[in-house]
Scaffold this active site. Structure first.
Site, PDB file in Angstrom:
ATOM      1  N   ALA A  71       0.481  -1.069   1.229  1.00 35.97           N
ATOM      2  CA  ALA A  71      -0.746  -1.809   0.889  1.00 35.97           C
ATOM      3  C   ALA A  71      -1.914  -0.851   0.737  1.00 35.97           C
ATOM      4  O   ALA A  71      -1.933   0.233   1.342  1.00 35.97           O
ATOM      5  CB  ALA A  71      -1.052  -2.849   1.962  1.00 35.97           C
ATOM      6  N   ASP A  72      -2.871  -1.246  -0.079  1.00 31.10           N
ATOM      7  CA  ASP A  72      -4.088  -0.451  -0.236  1.00 31.10           C
ATOM      8  C   ASP A  72      -5.271  -1.397  -0.481  1.00 31.10           C
ATOM      9  O   ASP A  72      -5.114  -2.429  -1.133  1.00 31.10           O
ATOM     10  CB  ASP A  72      -3.959   0.516  -1.408  1.00 31.10           C
ATOM     11  CG  ASP A  72      -5.040   1.590  -1.365  1.00 31.10           C
ATOM     12  OD1 ASP A  72      -4.905   2.534  -0.565  1.00 31.10           O
ATOM     13  OD2 ASP A  72      -6.033   1.444  -2.104  1.00 31.10           O
ATOM     14  N   THR A  73      -6.441  -1.034   0.056  1.00 31.42           N
ATOM     15  CA  THR A  73      -7.627  -1.898  -0.036  1.00 31.42           C
ATOM     16  C   THR A  73      -8.823  -1.111  -0.561  1.00 31.42           C
ATOM     17  O   THR A  73      -9.053   0.019  -0.129  1.00 31.42           O
ATOM     18  CB  THR A  73      -7.970  -2.469   1.366  1.00 31.42           C
ATOM     19  OG1 THR A  73      -6.850  -3.207   1.849  1.00 31.42           O
ATOM     20  CG2 THR A  73      -9.190  -3.379   1.323  1.00 31.42           C
TER      21      THR A  73
END
Lengths: 194, 194
Positions: A71-73
């Site tokens: 995941a990346d934000t």
């Protein structure tokens, strides 16, 4: 099934527990790179790179079934994409920019699956609107002093002291923290992975 | 300044720390009653009764300045107001009602202030829309088994396992947990109470 989270973030670890009670943590270490400028594309691409790195690392060691989650934000405001601040001055600039405005938080997620010697992967992203109240210079300085901001996209954590400055959101709260819990649950459930 | 939270809820205690680092807890014990049918009026009235009970109790013991904070939360769906479930059957009915629908969560807050022998109080409420995905009978039964639902308005806690079923919200997330953190901060700040 063996589940692996390709992230070292304590926040993502807590959130993933809401969907999968037990999993391993093997953080991706490669430097992710993106040529994209759209925030949704950026987080999807970076989540893919993280999950792919760990998937291929495990693949060499095992013939078992397993699932890897990356995941990346990022924060997006006024056509600018904000990652983590590099120092306190940078954090100050970011927070001054977000003061009194609405910005968007994007989290991208990639799932790699190895089941019965067949592999597949899929990627999605979620966006949440976040409304921030007007911040005084004193409030920004005090918040930076709290030390909360340095390891977080946009230089704030919605779940900590900064919550007093968030007047509301539109979308999934946990997507802002770092993992779109409800979407992830539905995507895994739809594919019989949980 | 001496701050008192008139609630025994561990969730409200955690949330109030985001606004006021140190405070006492003296839970209201009186049975609150309301003749109102509007959810905003109900939570405002019940928060008033809680704060008022503790304010007047402390008043008899001290000449010092102090602030009492009371809060109450209900869920509202389709002209029905849902408090805490009385048993598991009731919880099941509530969750089946909320499945696949949008409902509203109201939290009312009342602040009593004693400063320099003058007292005053004020009350406000916040509303957050909450979107719940379609729940299967199995998902409802599993969630009830988790034991999370019994002490919570609407029979769910947004912060726990139920988060997988919340596709999004519109408003303050912490208002759904039990205290509108950002509004409370601004109301106290505007009156120089913090």
């Amino acid at each position: 099934m063996r589940y692996i989270l390709a992230s070292n973030s304590p926040r993502r670890r807590e959130l993933l527990k809401k969907v999968i009670p037990e999993f391993e943590i093997i953080p991706a270490v490669g430097e992710e790179k993106t040529g994209s400028s759209s925030p949704a594309e950026i987080v999807e691409e970076l989540s893919f790179q993280k999950a792919s790195e760990i998937f291929h690392k495990i693949l060499t060691d095992t013939d078992d079934n397993f699932v890897v989650i990356g995941a990346d934000t990022v924060v997006s405001y006024n056509h600018r994409v904000l990652g983590k601040p590099v120092d306190e001055t940078h954090a100050h600039q970011m927070l001054r920019m977000l003061s009194g405005q609405t910005h968007k938080v994007y989290t991208g997620v990639t799932i790699f699956i190895m089941a019965d010697k067949k592999s597949e992967h899929f990627t999605f992203s979620e966006c949440t609107d976040v409304y921030v109240s007007e911040l005084s210079e004193g409030e920004i300085a005090d918040y930076i002093k709290s030390g909360e901001c340095m390891d977080k996209a946009g230089a704030y954590g919605i779940q900590g002291e900064f919550s007093r400055f968030i007047t509301g959101i539109d979308g999934d709260y946990f997507n802002v923290v770092g993992l779109p819990v409800s979407r992830l649950y539905r995507e895994l459930k739809a594919r019989d992975i949980i």
